[in-house]
Structure formats: structure tokens, C-alpha cells
Motif scaffolding. Structure first.
Motif, PDB file in Angstrom:
ATOM      1  N   TRP A   1      67.091  23.108 -25.163  1.00  0.00           N
ATOM      2  CA  TRP A   1      65.746  22.946 -25.693  1.00  0.00           C
ATOM      3  C   TRP A   1      65.735  23.033 -27.212  1.00  0.00           C
ATOM      4  O   TRP A   1      66.496  23.794 -27.814  1.00  0.00           O
TER       5      TRP A   1
ATOM      6  N   GLU B   1      56.346  25.570 -23.752  1.00  0.00           N
ATOM      7  CA  GLU B   1      57.036  26.060 -22.576  1.00  0.00           C
ATOM      8  C   GLU B   1      56.914  25.114 -21.392  1.00  0.00           C
ATOM      9  O   GLU B   1      57.858  24.937 -20.626  1.00  0.00           O
ATOM     10  N   ASP B   2      55.730  24.495 -21.221  1.00  0.00           N
ATOM     11  CA  ASP B   2      55.580  23.591 -20.080  1.00  0.00           C
ATOM     12  C   ASP B   2      56.474  22.360 -20.235  1.00  0.00           C
ATOM     13  O   ASP B   2      57.026  21.849 -19.257  1.00  0.00           O
TER      14      ASP B   2
ATOM     15  N   LYS C   1      59.374  22.329 -21.883  1.00  0.00           N
ATOM     16  CA  LYS C   1      60.734  22.796 -21.619  1.00  0.00           C
ATOM     17  C   LYS C   1      61.014  22.822 -20.117  1.00  0.00           C
ATOM     18  O   LYS C   1      62.083  22.391 -19.662  1.00  0.00           O
ATOM     19  N   GLN C   2      60.054  23.311 -19.366  1.00  0.00           N
ATOM     20  CA  GLN C   2      60.253  23.390 -17.918  1.00  0.00           C
ATOM     21  C   GLN C   2      60.353  22.006 -17.300  1.00  0.00           C
ATOM     22  O   GLN C   2      61.173  21.784 -16.390  1.00  0.00           O
ATOM     23  N   ARG C   3      59.560  21.055 -17.791  1.00  0.00           N
ATOM     24  CA  ARG C   3      59.658  19.681 -17.273  1.00  0.00           C
ATOM     25  C   ARG C   3      61.039  19.096 -17.543  1.00  0.00           C
ATOM     26  O   ARG C   3      61.625  18.422 -16.691  1.00  0.00           O
TER      27      ARG C   3
ATOM     28  N   LEU D   1      63.943  20.692 -18.006  1.00  0.00           N
ATOM     29  CA  LEU D   1      64.950  21.340 -17.171  1.00  0.00           C
ATOM     30  C   LEU D   1      64.870  20.839 -15.728  1.00  0.00           C
ATOM     31  O   LEU D   1      65.900  20.505 -15.120  1.00  0.00           O
ATOM     32  N   GLU D   2      63.667  20.780 -15.194  1.00  0.00           N
ATOM     33  CA  GLU D   2      63.527  20.337 -13.808  1.00  0.00           C
ATOM     34  C   GLU D   2      63.936  18.889 -13.634  1.00  0.00           C
ATOM     35  O   GLU D   2      64.534  18.525 -12.602  1.00  0.00           O
TER      36      GLU D   2
ATOM     37  N   TRP E   1      70.416  25.482 -22.147  1.00  0.00           N
ATOM     38  CA  TRP E   1      69.631  26.080 -21.068  1.00  0.00           C
ATOM     39  C   TRP E   1      70.453  26.488 -19.843  1.00  0.00           C
ATOM     40  O   TRP E   1      69.904  26.902 -18.824  1.00  0.00           O
TER      41      TRP E   1
ATOM     42  N   ASN F   1      71.856  27.065 -16.498  1.00  0.00           N
ATOM     43  CA  ASN F   1      71.465  26.538 -15.184  1.00  0.00           C
ATOM     44  C   ASN F   1      72.557  25.691 -14.531  1.00  0.00           C
ATOM     45  O   ASN F   1      72.264  24.784 -13.752  1.00  0.00           O
TER      46      ASN F   1
END
Length: 293
Positions: free
Chosen positions: A180, A186-187, A189-191, A193-194, A233, A235
Motif C-alpha cells: 500500500w 483504508e477502504d 487498501k482493503q479493496r 488486498l482483496e 502487505w 498475506n
């Protein structure tokens, strides 16, 4: 056939030799846990240097065979494991690649793959350093199976995964360096990663293969100060041939993980979901075009 896979999620520093010693320690840890195949992250010897365009950084490159294949080859032979390396390859003056190297358990080079898709985005200025690969999408034969090794940006392209599968890959493997930029909300970043996880799990489903994705972790600053650097990130994960998550490491932590997989499940899953049988190869000509008007 069961196979024990190990992978290393590591944070790096500016000290290349210290990074290598850390990698060697982590590889030995995976081997002690019974790993037969061990996968390292993208460009694992150094920081991710592509945040800036700096001609001096070409001095990080090395030949293949060269120092890293000798060092890690000796370790692979000592431990009796197959290793996946990710190196900055100096092929010739002015010609460099982002290259994955597969080391056989006897320490020899089983094969290599040169990254085919080269990004050019803020903090990921890879086109300055790397010539696109010219070895095609060819699995590498080893004592633990035929390995479909791809690298990072390749993971967004279903065509790459499909061609590896069509040529007989037993597993898809993605050494990676992705993270990132801190100013993203934050939203978002989550998109991101997913999307990264979903895309690779989809390759597992579409091809009936296990997928191994190994990412860096930790923060690496931008030497140019144009950005706030990259927070990798982590994961790192392994997915099964139906896309099921078999194991995953946390975002912000270093760690090693060893997991046993059953590669024979590919045949079982492909019998239930016969995507290869039903492909309309008579209607796919457009895939070789840049865009269809």
C-alpha cells in the motif's frame, strides 16, 4: 502425491548480505519442518529498489549463474530442497530482467522464468530496470513436479496462468512485492488486498491447480521522497485447486510457513469441473488482439 511447501515472508533492509543471511536462516527453518519446496518473495536479496529510477541501482544485478545461484544452490543441496529464487538478472550490458530461478535439490539450476508483464506505476517503476521476459510461459520440471513459476504483476493476467496450466504445470507459484501507499484510505487498501487474493484464487479455480503467492512485508521508504514509501502487505498464502485458502500469513508480520498439499487433487477437481474440456478454442482468436473494436 503429497508435497510439503514452505514459504518465507520477510522484511528487508539496505544490507544485502544481512538479508541473505536472514533468508538462509528462514530456509533452514522451513527445511527443519519438512519442506520439500521452498518459495521466496520477489527480489528477495535487497530492498524493492523500483520505487525510483536510479542508474546506480543496476549494480544490484547479477548474472545467472552467479553469486546467488551458487550461495542458494549450495544451501539447497545441503538441505535437499527445491528452492524458488527471485533475482535481478544482468543478462548483457544494458539488458536486465526480473528473473525467477528454480534450484533443484542437488543444487543445480533446473530452469528460470523471466517476468513477462512489467508494470510502470508510481513507486513501481519496473520498466526502467527490466526488459520483458522472452522465455514464454513454460513450467520448469523438478523432482517435486512441474512448477508454473510467474512473478508479481503476472498474477493479474489469467492468460499467463492458463498457458502454464495448459503446458502441464502442477502448481502455480507467484513470488511477489506488492503493498500500500500510505495515503490511500483504508477502504481502498482493503479493496486492493482483496482483489489481489481473489485474482489468484480465481487462477486456482479456473485451472484446478494449487497456487502459492509469497509477498514481502514491512515498510520501505521512497528514496526520492515523492511518496511515503510502500507498506508491503504480506498475506502470503496457499490456495487449493477449488480456490480454498489453505493457509495465510498476517499482513504486518514476518514468518515462515510449511504446509502439506495433495497435488493429486488436480485430477479429482478437473473431473468435477471440466473447464479444459469445455473451452471454446474455436472462438478464442480475439485473445491475441490488444483490443477488439
Amino acid at each position: 502425491m503429497t508435497l510439503k511447501i514452505g514459504f518465507v515472508q520477510q522484511a528487508n533492509s539496505t544490507d544485502v548480505q544481512a538479508n541473505i543471511e536472514k533468508l538462509k536462516k528462514n530456509i533452514k527453518d522451513c527445511a527443519r519442518q519438512g519442506a520439500q519446496l521452498i518459495v521466496l518473495q520477489e527480489l528477495h536479496n535487497s530492498l524493492y529498489f523500483c520505487q525510483t529510477e536510479d542508474p546506480e541501482l543496476f549494480y544490484l544485478a547479477e548474472t545467472i549463474p552467479g553469486p546467488s545461484t551458487e550461495t542458494f544452490g549450495a544451501l539447497a543441496k545441503e538441505l535437499g530442497v527445491v528452492l524458488i529464487l527471485s533475482l535481478f538478472e544482468k543478462r548483457a550490458p544494458g539488458l536486465y530482467h526480473n528473473t525467477a530461478v528454480v534450484i533443484e535439490k542437488d543444487g543445480t539450476i533446473a530452469g528460470k522464468y523471466r517476468k513477462m508483464h512489467i508494470p510502470d506505476d508510481p513507486a513501481y517503476y519496473e520498466k526502467f530496470y527490466f526488459t520483458p521476459g522472452d522465455l514464454g510461459f513454460e513450467p520448469i520440471s523438478t523432482s517435486v513436479g512441474r512448477l508454473g513459476v510467474l512473478v508479481c504483476w503476472d498474477q493479474w493476467y489469467p492468460e499467463a496462468a492458463r498457458l502454464m496450466a495448459m503446458r502441464g504445470a502442477d502448481i502455480l507459484i507467484y513470488p511477489t512485492a506488492i503493498g500500500w501507499e500510505s495515503t490511500d484510505p483504508e477502504d481502498e487498501k482493503q479493496r486492493q488486498l482483496e482483489a489481489w487474493i481473489i485474482s489468484q484464487r480465481a487462477h486456482a479455480v479456473a485451472n484446478g491447480l494449487h497456487v502459492i503467492a509469497v509477498n514481502r512485508t514491512g515498510h520501505e521508504g521512497d528514496p526520492s521522497l515523492q511518496t511515503n514509501g510502500i507498506q508491503f502487505w504480506g498475506n502470503s498464502f496457499v490456495a487449493g485447486p477449488q480456490g480454498e485458502l489453505l493457509t495465510k500469513l498476517p499482513a504486518g508480520e514476518e514468518g515462515n510457513r510449511v504446509i502439506e498439499i495433495d497435488t493429486a487433487r488436480t485430477e479429482t477437481v478437473r473431473r468435477m469441473w471440466p473447464f479444459f474440456r469445455d473451452r471454446r478454442i474455436d472462438a478464442f482468436e480475439g485473445l491475441t488482439q490488444r483490443f477488439l473494436e
